[in-house]
Design a protein around this motif. Sequence first.
Motif, PDB file in Angstrom:
ATOM      1  N   ASN A  90       0.673  -1.232   0.014  1.00 45.19           N
ATOM      2  CA  ASN A  90       0.047  -0.170   0.091  1.00 45.19           C
ATOM      3  C   ASN A  90       1.021   1.401   0.043  1.00 45.19           C
ATOM      4  OD1 ASN A  90      -2.372  -1.245  -0.110  1.00 45.19           O
ATOM      5  ND2 ASN A  90      -2.767  -1.363   2.160  1.00 45.19           N
ATOM      6  N   GLU A 121      -1.478   7.935 -20.870  1.00 41.76           N
ATOM      7  CA  GLU A 121      -2.031   6.669 -20.582  1.00 41.76           C
ATOM      8  C   GLU A 121      -1.634   5.803 -19.723  1.00 41.76           C
ATOM      9  OE1 GLU A 121      -3.997   6.744 -25.304  1.00 41.76           O
ATOM     10  OE2 GLU A 121      -2.134   5.996 -24.857  1.00 41.76           O
ATOM     11  N   PHE A 170      -3.522   4.399 -16.574  1.00 34.33           N
ATOM     12  CA  PHE A 170      -3.609   2.952 -16.140  1.00 34.33           C
ATOM     13  C   PHE A 170      -3.379   2.634 -14.729  1.00 34.33           C
ATOM     14  CE2 PHE A 170      -1.676  -1.006 -16.332  1.00 34.33           C
ATOM     15  CZ  PHE A 170      -2.966  -1.885 -16.450  1.00 34.33           C
ATOM     16  N   PHE A 171      -2.044   3.073 -14.481  1.00 33.92           N
ATOM     17  CA  PHE A 171      -1.597   2.454 -13.205  1.00 33.92           C
ATOM     18  C   PHE A 171      -2.427   3.522 -11.965  1.00 33.92           C
ATOM     19  CE2 PHE A 171       1.718   0.920 -15.682  1.00 33.92           C
ATOM     20  CZ  PHE A 171       1.843  -0.428 -15.125  1.00 33.92           C
ATOM     21  N   ARG A 174      -5.449   4.022 -12.272  1.00 34.30           N
ATOM     22  CA  ARG A 174      -6.758   3.482 -12.034  1.00 34.30           C
ATOM     23  C   ARG A 174      -6.544   2.141 -11.181  1.00 34.30           C
ATOM     24  NH1 ARG A 174      -8.533   5.556 -17.172  1.00 34.30           N
ATOM     25  NH2 ARG A 174      -7.225   4.193 -18.524  1.00 34.30           N
ATOM     26  N   LEU A 175      -5.457   1.441 -11.536  1.00 39.72           N
ATOM     27  CA  LEU A 175      -5.227   0.273 -10.671  1.00 39.72           C
ATOM     28  C   LEU A 175      -5.012   0.424  -9.217  1.00 39.72           C
ATOM     29  CD1 LEU A 175      -2.590  -1.757 -12.612  1.00 39.72           C
ATOM     30  CD2 LEU A 175      -5.075  -2.049 -12.818  1.00 39.72           C
ATOM     31  N   TYR A 176      -4.524   1.769  -8.936  1.00 35.17           N
ATOM     32  CA  TYR A 176      -4.302   2.047  -7.646  1.00 35.17           C
ATOM     33  C   TYR A 176      -5.620   2.853  -6.982  1.00 35.17           C
ATOM     34  CZ  TYR A 176       0.716   1.164  -7.033  1.00 35.17           C
ATOM     35  OH  TYR A 176       1.797   0.427  -7.043  1.00 35.17           O
ATOM     36  N   LEU A 220       6.114   6.856 -12.772  1.00 33.58           N
ATOM     37  CA  LEU A 220       4.773   5.645 -12.142  1.00 33.58           C
ATOM     38  C   LEU A 220       5.100   5.056 -10.720  1.00 33.58           C
ATOM     39  CD1 LEU A 220       5.086   4.104 -15.619  1.00 33.58           C
ATOM     40  CD2 LEU A 220       3.045   5.065 -14.617  1.00 33.58           C
ATOM     41  N   ALA A 221       6.166   4.980 -10.174  1.00 32.87           N
ATOM     42  CA  ALA A 221       6.425   4.583  -8.989  1.00 32.87           C
ATOM     43  C   ALA A 221       5.781   5.624  -7.916  1.00 32.87           C
ATOM     44  CB  ALA A 221       7.812   4.355  -8.644  1.00 32.87           C
TER      45      ALA A 221
END
Lengths: 310, 427
Positions: A74, A93, A97-98, A100-102, A145-146
């Motif tokens: 988390n 994009e 995308f990531f 949304r995953l989070y 992204l991280a």
Amino acid sequence: MLEVEELTKHFNDVKAVDGINLFIEQGEIVGLLGPNGAGKSTAISMIATLVPPTKGEILFQGKSVVDSPESLRNVLGLVPQELALYLELSAWENMQFFGRLYGLKKNERDQRVREILRLVGLEEKKDALVKTFSGGMKRRLNLALALLHQPRFVIMDEPTVGIDPQSRNHILETVRRLNREQNMTVLYTSHYMEEVEYLCDRIYIMDQGHIIASGTKEELKAILSSENTIEVKVDTVNHSFLEGLEQIPGLRSYSVEGKLITLIVPREMHILGELFDLARSHEIGITSVDIKTPTLEDIFLHLTGRTLRD
Amino acid sequence: MFWSLIQKDIFHFIRMKRELLILLLMPAVLIAILGFSLGSFLDSEAPPLQMELAVIQEGDPKEDWERFKQEIARSPLPKEAQDMILIQAENSLPTDLLVNQILQREELKESITIHKMSGKEKEAVQKDDRYTAFLIIPKEYDYALLRSLYLGEEEGVSLKLELNEEDSLKEAWLKGILEFYQEQINFSRLLSSMAAEKGADLSFDSSLEQKFALEGEAVSLKGREPLSSFAYYAIGMSVMFVLYTAGYMSQVALKEKKSGVLERTLLAQVPMWKFLMSKWLSTSIVVIIQVLLLYGYTAIAFQIYWPDLFSFLLVTMLLGLVVGGIAVLLIVLSYRFNSSSLETIYSSGIVTILALFGGSFVRVDQFLGNLAVIGSWTPNGAALNAYMKVMQGYSLSELSFSLLVLLTYVVVLLLLTFFVHERRGVR
């Protein structure tokens, strides 16, 4: 914040990581330094809860993450050594995308994506497909992204491999800024000792699956307080000269990189006279001599007899 | 989250131009090339079947008819009902219906030559190689069938078809004719039972009889629509090229693992099973889109239309789920061995073999004889058979074997995926 106890990973008969211990406090930048194949990436994969250890324990805020990785995931951001990006999608994009995953909601996600892209200097390139990016831009997006879900703890595995100095500086500065401004905890691995030296408060040096030294920069350099590092540039290197070098009394270790020879000798020893005599007798010209204060590279050489890039 | 994974896969796939060209443009071009070049070969249903059919009547239908009339006269039925039954029965005497009305229809005359024989000649005839097949009508066949149809007396007599040579196409054709005959008999049975329910009133309702007769005829004729070469290759190429989609999706998934995108996804609290399910569904959706685009193109370019959209969509959906299953199995295998070799073997070898046996290049029943059975058990072969039947106007129930094969593939592939999926390694 995070403790690793006797962490071990075997792949069949190969001991990739062999009983390492380390700890990281909140707000620290801790470096994991070692040559390729030292076991850093395996150790990091275990700490990131992606690979189960063969043996050992990983505690995050006192709780084991080996069996229940969710609590760490988390708050964890991972910058893998590989470019973990979709090259056929745009930066925007990929981030969306990531996001949304989070589970970030649309407005929050859009705002967060803009902020992070600005932070890593890719805001103007947000709609370009990632495959059109330079190596440095891809690395910056890899970092972005991280950071998307505002992690408290970020693991960076060789985040600057193969990029231009400008992008490297940008990434290093970003990490420093996040640490100072947001008290972000960072575990940073690299085989570039100058990066680790620049960023990290404490350093673990790893080789062949073991941690062979640890401490602050000053503590590690103290290992070499009784030694000098002498860098000698020569016009040519031959075997008999190196054999002669090994015969110099008191020489602790040496390494050769092209025409640069690095010697580690006790501080009280004066070997320059013998060095020049040896070079003359082998008809080798010495073009420069530099007596340096020890670096992490020198420490690694001292501890293993090899350079980080071997 | 789940839809995000699927959406991303579809977006990603759409952006892969080289793959799109291979999966859409190549079959489109091949349909045109094969349709034009092999069209005359296939369209002529080449070569036209030639069959010498010996129809051996072991009994005498006239005697059967007389016996039936007498039995009706003795029955306690009212006179009007008796007359109605006799009128109906005389119009569709079983042997007459089969031998004189069905087997000698205009469209069959070119292919089937009928040789009527008596039961006495049976043994001699069966040794004669000139005959392709023997249709044996047993003694008291008409009598038993008429009693069954009109008096509800079940008696076990049935026709017997024996083939003198191993030819699956001829066998299938003859069986098809007998099925058609059976449909006609069933239709008579339906009329008879309706008459029994309605009593005497129905005996004068000729319009109702006419209505059913016309409908029955329309259905049966629809069931044998010929297939053009373009239609055949449109189906053949589409069922072959969708198989490649599984390979591409597994390639992409392996890249996701090797690049660390998978790890990043798992760290975002996406369980592995959800990730794999999304791959299954996204591949299925891509396949459905691929099929729709290909058939859209064939509709525009070659006027190939689907008479029954529901059946077409059902087959397409099942085909999509099968290919999705293949993709997800390839993914877990490539993850387990951390190698793309399996995908390469699949795309460059297995698909070609499946296409060959499944009938994508040639009509396997024409060229491989009994091996055609294998083709009907391949996923693409089952889909091809189902699509062909849909296009020929078969009813949904007649597709049931192919649909069942496809459904079995879906279940088996997902079970295999579950068992192969390694729980160690990436979590």
